[in-house]
Design a protein around this motif. Structure first.
Motif, PDB file in Angstrom:
ATOM      1  N   VAL A  95       1.640   4.537   8.898  1.00 18.80           N
ATOM      2  CA  VAL A  95       2.657   3.785   8.175  1.00 18.80           C
ATOM      3  C   VAL A  95       3.456   4.678   7.232  1.00 18.80           C
ATOM      4  CG1 VAL A  95       1.373   1.626   8.330  1.00 18.80           C
ATOM      5  CG2 VAL A  95       0.968   3.156   6.390  1.00 18.80           C
ATOM      6  N   ALA A  96       2.976   5.906   6.976  1.00 19.45           N
ATOM      7  CA  ALA A  96       3.701   6.858   6.119  1.00 19.45           C
ATOM      8  C   ALA A  96       3.155   8.245   6.410  1.00 19.45           C
ATOM      9  CB  ALA A  96       3.533   6.513   4.631  1.00 19.45           C
ATOM     10  N   TRP A  97       3.910   9.260   6.006  1.00 20.30           N
ATOM     11  CA  TRP A  97       3.454  10.635   6.230  1.00 20.30           C
ATOM     12  C   TRP A  97       3.992  11.532   5.124  1.00 20.30           C
ATOM     13  CZ3 TRP A  97       6.947  14.661   6.861  1.00 20.30           C
ATOM     14  CH2 TRP A  97       8.267  14.296   7.164  1.00 20.30           C
ATOM     15  N   ALA A 115       0.826  -1.207   0.000  1.00 21.33           N
ATOM     16  CA  ALA A 115       0.000   0.000   0.000  1.00 21.33           C
ATOM     17  C   ALA A 115       0.863   1.261   0.000  1.00 21.33           C
ATOM     18  CB  ALA A 115      -0.934  -0.023   1.208  1.00 21.33           C
ATOM     19  N   VAL A 116       1.933   1.260   0.804  1.00 20.99           N
ATOM     20  CA  VAL A 116       2.804   2.433   0.864  1.00 20.99           C
ATOM     21  C   VAL A 116       3.530   2.627  -0.469  1.00 20.99           C
ATOM     22  CG1 VAL A 116       4.828   3.428   2.000  1.00 20.99           C
ATOM     23  CG2 VAL A 116       3.074   2.300   3.358  1.00 20.99           C
ATOM     24  N   ALA A 117       3.920   1.546  -1.129  1.00 23.49           N
ATOM     25  CA  ALA A 117       4.585   1.659  -2.423  1.00 23.49           C
ATOM     26  C   ALA A 117       3.674   2.329  -3.441  1.00 23.49           C
ATOM     27  CB  ALA A 117       5.021   0.281  -2.905  1.00 23.49           C
ATOM     28  N   ARG A 118       2.369   2.072  -3.368  1.00 21.10           N
ATOM     29  CA  ARG A 118       1.430   2.697  -4.313  1.00 21.10           C
ATOM     30  C   ARG A 118       1.264   4.191  -4.028  1.00 21.10           C
ATOM     31  NH1 ARG A 118      -1.385  -2.211  -3.398  1.00 21.10           N
ATOM     32  NH2 ARG A 118      -2.816  -1.189  -1.943  1.00 21.10           N
ATOM     33  N   LEU A 119       1.580   4.630  -2.799  1.00 19.38           N
ATOM     34  CA  LEU A 119       1.458   6.053  -2.483  1.00 19.38           C
ATOM     35  C   LEU A 119       2.584   6.881  -3.084  1.00 19.38           C
ATOM     36  CD1 LEU A 119       0.441   5.949   1.292  1.00 19.38           C
ATOM     37  CD2 LEU A 119      -1.025   6.501  -0.654  1.00 19.38           C
ATOM     38  N   ARG A 136       0.666  18.210   8.639  1.00 18.87           N
ATOM     39  CA  ARG A 136       1.267  16.902   8.394  1.00 18.87           C
ATOM     40  C   ARG A 136       0.138  15.886   8.210  1.00 18.87           C
ATOM     41  NH1 ARG A 136       5.499  13.836  12.472  1.00 18.87           N
ATOM     42  NH2 ARG A 136       6.542  12.523  10.928  1.00 18.87           N
ATOM     43  N   PHE A 137       0.279  15.040   7.203  1.00 13.70           N
ATOM     44  CA  PHE A 137      -0.766  14.097   6.841  1.00 13.70           C
ATOM     45  C   PHE A 137      -0.207  12.681   6.908  1.00 13.70           C
ATOM     46  CE2 PHE A 137      -1.565  18.171   4.947  1.00 13.70           C
ATOM     47  CZ  PHE A 137      -2.912  18.386   5.157  1.00 13.70           C
ATOM     48  N   PHE A 138      -1.064  11.745   7.301  1.00 16.08           N
ATOM     49  CA  PHE A 138      -0.619  10.387   7.588  1.00 16.08           C
ATOM     50  C   PHE A 138      -1.455   9.376   6.811  1.00 16.08           C
ATOM     51  CE2 PHE A 138       0.249  13.065  11.198  1.00 16.08           C
ATOM     52  CZ  PHE A 138       1.545  12.735  11.551  1.00 16.08           C
ATOM     53  N   ALA A 139      -0.785   8.371   6.273  1.00 16.25           N
ATOM     54  CA  ALA A 139      -1.446   7.169   5.791  1.00 16.25           C
ATOM     55  C   ALA A 139      -1.446   6.191   6.958  1.00 16.25           C
ATOM     56  CB  ALA A 139      -0.705   6.589   4.587  1.00 16.25           C
ATOM     57  N   ALA A 140      -2.621   5.723   7.350  1.00 14.56           N
ATOM     58  CA  ALA A 140      -2.746   4.953   8.587  1.00 14.56           C
ATOM     59  C   ALA A 140      -3.628   3.733   8.382  1.00 14.56           C
ATOM     60  CB  ALA A 140      -3.311   5.836   9.691  1.00 14.56           C
TER      61      ALA A 140
END
Length: 265
Positions: free
Chosen positions: A260-262, A123-127, A198-202
């Motif tokens: 998991v990412a920001w 999922a993080v790789a797609r971001l 600041r924005f987060f993928a969670a």
């Protein structure tokens, strides 16, 4: 008789003159000896044991100090808060730093299973930005290491050094009767901090259903906490301690999650 007296007076003067040089010579020798004695005895005085010719000379005066040049009138501009094009993005501070104050929040460390970690990586790789023109491509996305995953149970508050130990002890006492539930991972979501800087993928988490295990691709074992049930009791206990120390209570909408990412946008 007058001539005899004059002759006698003259003889006495001559005799006195003949004796005076001898007395003077003896007196002169005695003065030389006394002078020599004085110079020899003077060398035995404390702090003056060396002859004048062998005494150390006084240190020369230090060289004159040179005045440093004045700084330029126009100083270089301070660094910008936003990163440059070739720099990694940096988080924006939520409140100014104050010496002696410590930013504090309560969280649960999380250990995702192998299957869940694989889904997170994909999922993080797609971001991130892949091939040019990819849908959902977002520059500046920063991945968080798995060792940084955690579920927050409080908002950030500031404590002074003398309060740290007492705060930790109050937490231990408040959490003694709380159970440590197993949380189950839910859907992916995007969240922002209070100032939206600041924005987060969670990944959202919730309490497992009664009788549900912690295994499988959709579960994550944690050291406590969730959104309702046992996890809600944890948040309530933490809230009582945090508000007692002047902090704000947890969010009314208790969306427990781990990031998991920001990114900054």
């Amino acid at each position: 008789p007058a001539a005899a007296r004059a002759k006698s007076r003259s003889c006495s003067r001559q005799k006195a003159r003949s004796q005076w040089p001898q007395g003077c010579a003896q007196s002169h020798i005695s003065m030389d000896q006394l002078a020599n004695y004085d110079s020899d005895s003077g060398s035995s005085e404390p702090g003056d044991s060396a002859p004048a010719s062998k005494r150390p000379r006084a240190a020369p005066p230090p060289p004159p100090l040179h005045r440093l040049p004045s700084p330029p009138i126009e100083l270089p501009p301070p660094p910008l808060d936003s990163p440059q094009a070739d720099e990694a993005p940096r988080p924006v501070r939520q409140f100014p730093h104050v010496d002696g104050q410590y930013a504090t929040h309560v969280f649960l460390p999380l250990r995702p299973g192998t299957a869940l970690q694989g889904e997170i990586d994909a999922a993080v790789a797609r971001l991130g930005c892949g091939a040019q023109g990819d849908a959902g491509c977002r520059p500046g996305v920063q991945r968080l290491a798995a060792s940084e995953y955690h579920v927050s149970l409080s908002r950030t508050l500031t404590l002074r050094r003398p309060q740290l130990d007492a705060f930790a002890e109050a937490l231990r006492f408040a959490l003694k009767r709380c159970a440590a539930p197993t949380l189950q991972s839910g859907s992916l979501c995007e969240l922002a901090n209070d100032s939206r800087t600041r924005f987060f993928a969670a990944v959202e988490v919730r309490d497992c259903a009664a009788g549900g295990g912690g295994g499988g691709a959709g579960s994550a074992a944690v050291a406590g906490g969730g959104a309702s049930g046992a996890s809600g009791a944890l948040v309530d206990a933490v809230d009582r301690v945090v508000t007692a120390y002047g902090g704000e209570a947890f969010y009314a909408e208790r969306r427990l999650h781990f990031s998991v990412a920001w990114a900054l946008s």
